[in-house]
Design a protein around this motif. Structure first.
Motif, PDB file in Angstrom:
ATOM      1  N   VAL A 116      -3.808   0.619  -0.779  1.00 37.77           N
ATOM      2  CA  VAL A 116      -4.236  -0.377  -1.714  1.00 37.77           C
ATOM      3  C   VAL A 116      -3.879  -0.026  -3.053  1.00 37.77           C
ATOM      4  O   VAL A 116      -4.177   1.244  -3.621  1.00 37.77           O
ATOM      5  CB  VAL A 116      -5.862  -0.302  -1.607  1.00 37.77           C
ATOM      6  N   ALA A 117      -3.496  -0.895  -3.590  1.00 40.16           N
ATOM      7  CA  ALA A 117      -3.149  -0.702  -4.959  1.00 40.16           C
ATOM      8  C   ALA A 117      -4.177  -1.317  -6.013  1.00 40.16           C
ATOM      9  O   ALA A 117      -4.500  -2.297  -5.858  1.00 40.16           O
ATOM     10  CB  ALA A 117      -1.835  -1.569  -5.216  1.00 40.16           C
ATOM     11  N   ILE A 118      -4.609  -0.552  -6.936  1.00 38.71           N
ATOM     12  CA  ILE A 118      -5.613  -0.789  -7.929  1.00 38.71           C
ATOM     13  C   ILE A 118      -5.184  -0.866  -9.399  1.00 38.71           C
ATOM     14  O   ILE A 118      -4.727   0.058  -9.836  1.00 38.71           O
ATOM     15  CB  ILE A 118      -6.888   0.132  -7.742  1.00 38.71           C
ATOM     16  N   GLU A 151      -0.756   8.077  -5.700  1.00 41.32           N
ATOM     17  CA  GLU A 151       0.102   7.829  -6.557  1.00 41.32           C
ATOM     18  C   GLU A 151      -0.251   7.017  -7.636  1.00 41.32           C
ATOM     19  O   GLU A 151      -0.850   5.991  -7.598  1.00 41.32           O
ATOM     20  CB  GLU A 151       1.349   7.346  -6.002  1.00 41.32           C
ATOM     21  N   ASN A 152       0.077   7.293  -9.110  1.00 45.55           N
ATOM     22  CA  ASN A 152      -0.001   6.689 -10.184  1.00 45.55           C
ATOM     23  C   ASN A 152       1.411   6.432 -10.629  1.00 45.55           C
ATOM     24  O   ASN A 152       1.960   7.274 -11.032  1.00 45.55           O
ATOM     25  CB  ASN A 152      -0.980   7.144 -11.211  1.00 45.55           C
ATOM     26  N   ILE A 153       1.239   4.979 -11.205  1.00 43.14           N
ATOM     27  CA  ILE A 153       2.538   4.679 -11.684  1.00 43.14           C
ATOM     28  C   ILE A 153       3.047   5.343 -13.071  1.00 43.14           C
ATOM     29  O   ILE A 153       4.351   5.336 -13.338  1.00 43.14           O
ATOM     30  CB  ILE A 153       2.651   2.977 -12.100  1.00 43.14           C
ATOM     31  N   VAL A 154       2.085   6.045 -13.696  1.00 46.19           N
ATOM     32  CA  VAL A 154       2.476   6.835 -14.952  1.00 46.19           C
ATOM     33  C   VAL A 154       2.576   8.133 -14.657  1.00 46.19           C
ATOM     34  O   VAL A 154       3.539   8.801 -14.884  1.00 46.19           O
ATOM     35  CB  VAL A 154       1.290   6.340 -16.033  1.00 46.19           C
ATOM     36  N   GLU A 155       1.622   8.745 -14.069  1.00 49.73           N
ATOM     37  CA  GLU A 155       1.357  10.069 -13.904  1.00 49.73           C
ATOM     38  C   GLU A 155       2.100  10.681 -12.376  1.00 49.73           C
ATOM     39  O   GLU A 155       2.147  11.998 -12.275  1.00 49.73           O
ATOM     40  CB  GLU A 155       0.071  10.374 -13.788  1.00 49.73           C
ATOM     41  N   GLY A 156       2.356   9.741 -11.641  1.00 53.86           N
ATOM     42  CA  GLY A 156       3.277  10.178 -10.371  1.00 53.86           C
ATOM     43  C   GLY A 156       2.243  10.605  -9.032  1.00 53.86           C
ATOM     44  O   GLY A 156       1.113  10.001  -9.240  1.00 53.86           O
ATOM     45  N   ILE A 157       2.799  11.302  -8.291  1.00 52.35           N
ATOM     46  CA  ILE A 157       2.118  11.746  -6.917  1.00 52.35           C
ATOM     47  C   ILE A 157       0.974  12.614  -7.252  1.00 52.35           C
ATOM     48  O   ILE A 157       0.899  13.269  -8.109  1.00 52.35           O
ATOM     49  CB  ILE A 157       2.965  12.193  -6.129  1.00 52.35           C
ATOM     50  N   ARG A 176      -2.045   3.713  -6.711  1.00 50.62           N
ATOM     51  CA  ARG A 176      -1.913   3.527  -5.165  1.00 50.62           C
ATOM     52  C   ARG A 176      -2.736   4.489  -4.501  1.00 50.62           C
ATOM     53  O   ARG A 176      -2.695   5.641  -4.545  1.00 50.62           O
ATOM     54  CB  ARG A 176      -0.669   3.676  -4.626  1.00 50.62           C
ATOM     55  N   PHE A 177      -3.678   3.795  -3.352  1.00 53.47           N
ATOM     56  CA  PHE A 177      -4.651   4.523  -2.859  1.00 53.47           C
ATOM     57  C   PHE A 177      -4.187   4.395  -1.023  1.00 53.47           C
ATOM     58  O   PHE A 177      -3.482   3.531  -1.055  1.00 53.47           O
ATOM     59  CB  PHE A 177      -5.931   3.976  -2.781  1.00 53.47           C
ATOM     60  N   VAL A 178      -4.251   5.267  -0.451  1.00 57.19           N
ATOM     61  CA  VAL A 178      -4.044   5.419   0.961  1.00 57.19           C
ATOM     62  C   VAL A 178      -5.392   5.652   1.792  1.00 57.19           C
ATOM     63  O   VAL A 178      -6.182   6.400   1.277  1.00 57.19           O
ATOM     64  CB  VAL A 178      -3.081   6.453   1.260  1.00 57.19           C
ATOM     65  N   ALA A 179      -5.438   4.889   2.770  1.00 61.45           N
ATOM     66  CA  ALA A 179      -6.535   4.996   3.760  1.00 61.45           C
ATOM     67  C   ALA A 179      -6.133   6.003   4.867  1.00 61.45           C
ATOM     68  O   ALA A 179      -5.135   5.696   5.429  1.00 61.45           O
ATOM     69  CB  ALA A 179      -7.079   3.964   4.416  1.00 61.45           C
ATOM     70  N   LEU A 180      -6.766   7.131   4.874  1.00 60.92           N
ATOM     71  CA  LEU A 180      -6.556   8.286   6.231  1.00 60.92           C
ATOM     72  C   LEU A 180      -7.466   8.329   7.292  1.00 60.92           C
ATOM     73  O   LEU A 180      -8.772   7.914   7.062  1.00 60.92           O
ATOM     74  CB  LEU A 180      -6.542   9.451   5.370  1.00 60.92           C
ATOM     75  N   GLN A 181      -6.829   8.403   8.324  1.00 58.57           N
ATOM     76  CA  GLN A 181      -7.990   9.036   9.358  1.00 58.57           C
ATOM     77  C   GLN A 181      -7.422  10.285  10.127  1.00 58.57           C
ATOM     78  O   GLN A 181      -6.214  10.531   9.846  1.00 58.57           O
ATOM     79  CB  GLN A 181      -8.041   7.983  10.536  1.00 58.57           C
TER      80      GLN A 181
END
Length: 290
Positions: A88-90, A63-69, A182-187
């Protein structure tokens, strides 16, 4: 006797090439491990599929705060079993670097253009779209004509980019000053660990549209409301079957094993299939949609 200690290296897949915001997120997440190796992939799909090819973790934008999901990531949740274990938020900051005070063209990655559209509308008439931010910089460095490149701010500290003598640098041309991805860590999906009572959790699910009927979404929202589960995000995604059919990606406060969460999901499971994507710590700065 052999007293050597062996350190296991965790392989982390992320979207390449090097120098992307995805790399920043992956490097941030890698600090959790004693030893790690970040592997780059050309697409989000191949990054996630790397979990079947030796990578233990995939770090991808959601997700980006401007462009969304980030739709391709959410859509993969329906197609294969995955588990979100962290986020993780960058911060997203862009600069323009020039080899001449009056450049004739500007190289910019297509997503970066959307996040810096206001500056580009007033300053750049000839924009050349690139596949990545690092390609934009490479094209500028190779250009013999007056040119510019829109690049992530952090690339200015990169050994190759930062050592260059630019005719002009315009810092922070991003449309939104507090832009964040916002980034997510997947497994690969596996049994969920018990919640730590000292940790504030958020969880994610996908409600699969396989029993569409009038009032479906309202029923889901009421189930969360009745059991006092606070929603953080709700995004609809087309099923790809026909118009009017949608899956729902939902994030909410609490752990999947908390009693009120289980009660809400049990009510929803009476009518629809629910894909549970995991529970993970979140920042209290996340805004609520309830």
């Amino acid at each position: 006797m052999n007293n050597e200690t062996y350190v296991v290296t965790t392989k982390i897949a992320t979207l390449g090439p090097a120098g992307t915001f995805s790399e920043l997120a992956a490097r941030d997440f890698s600090k959790r491990f004693e030893s790690s190796d970040v592997l780059f992939y050309p697409t989000l799909r191949r990054t996630i599929d790397a979990l079947d090819q030796g990578a233990e973790i995939a770090v991808v934008p959601i997700e980006n705060i401007v462009e969304g999901i980030v739709a391709p990531v959410v859509d993969r949740f329906v197609r294969r079993p995955l588990q979100i274990i962290a986020e993780v938020a960058i911060p997203v900051r862009f600069s323009v670097v020039m080899n001449h005070p009056e450049p004739q063209r500007l190289f910019a990655q297509f997503v970066a253009q959307g996040q810096c559209s206001e500056w580009l509308a007033g300053h750049a008439s000839d924009v050349v779209t690139t596949a990545s931010n690092t390609e934009a910089l490479a094209l500028l460095l190779a250009s013999n004509e007056p040119a510019a490149a829109l690049i992530p701010e952090h690339l200015l500290t990169n050994e190759n980019a930062g050592s260059q003598h630019y005719a002009k640098v315009v810092h922070d041309v991003t449309d939104v000053a507090h832009n964040v991805t916002r980034f997510v860590a997947l497994q690969a999906a596996q049994p969920l660990a018990l919640p730590n009572h000292a940790t504030a959790y958020k969880s994610a699910v996908v409600i699969v549209d396989d029993a569409d009927h009038p009032g479906l979404l309202l029923e889901h929202l009421q189930a969360f409301a009745v059991h006092q589960v606070n929603l953080l995000s709700l995004v609809s995604r087309p099923t790809g079957q026909k118009f009017g059919q949608y899956h729902f990606f939902i994030e909410f406060e609490g752990h999947l094993q908390h009693s009120q969460v289980q009660a809400a999901l049990s009510a929803i499971k009476l009518r629809n299939r629910v894909i549970e994507l995991g529970s993970y710590a979140y920042s209290s700065s996340n805004s609520s949609c309830n």
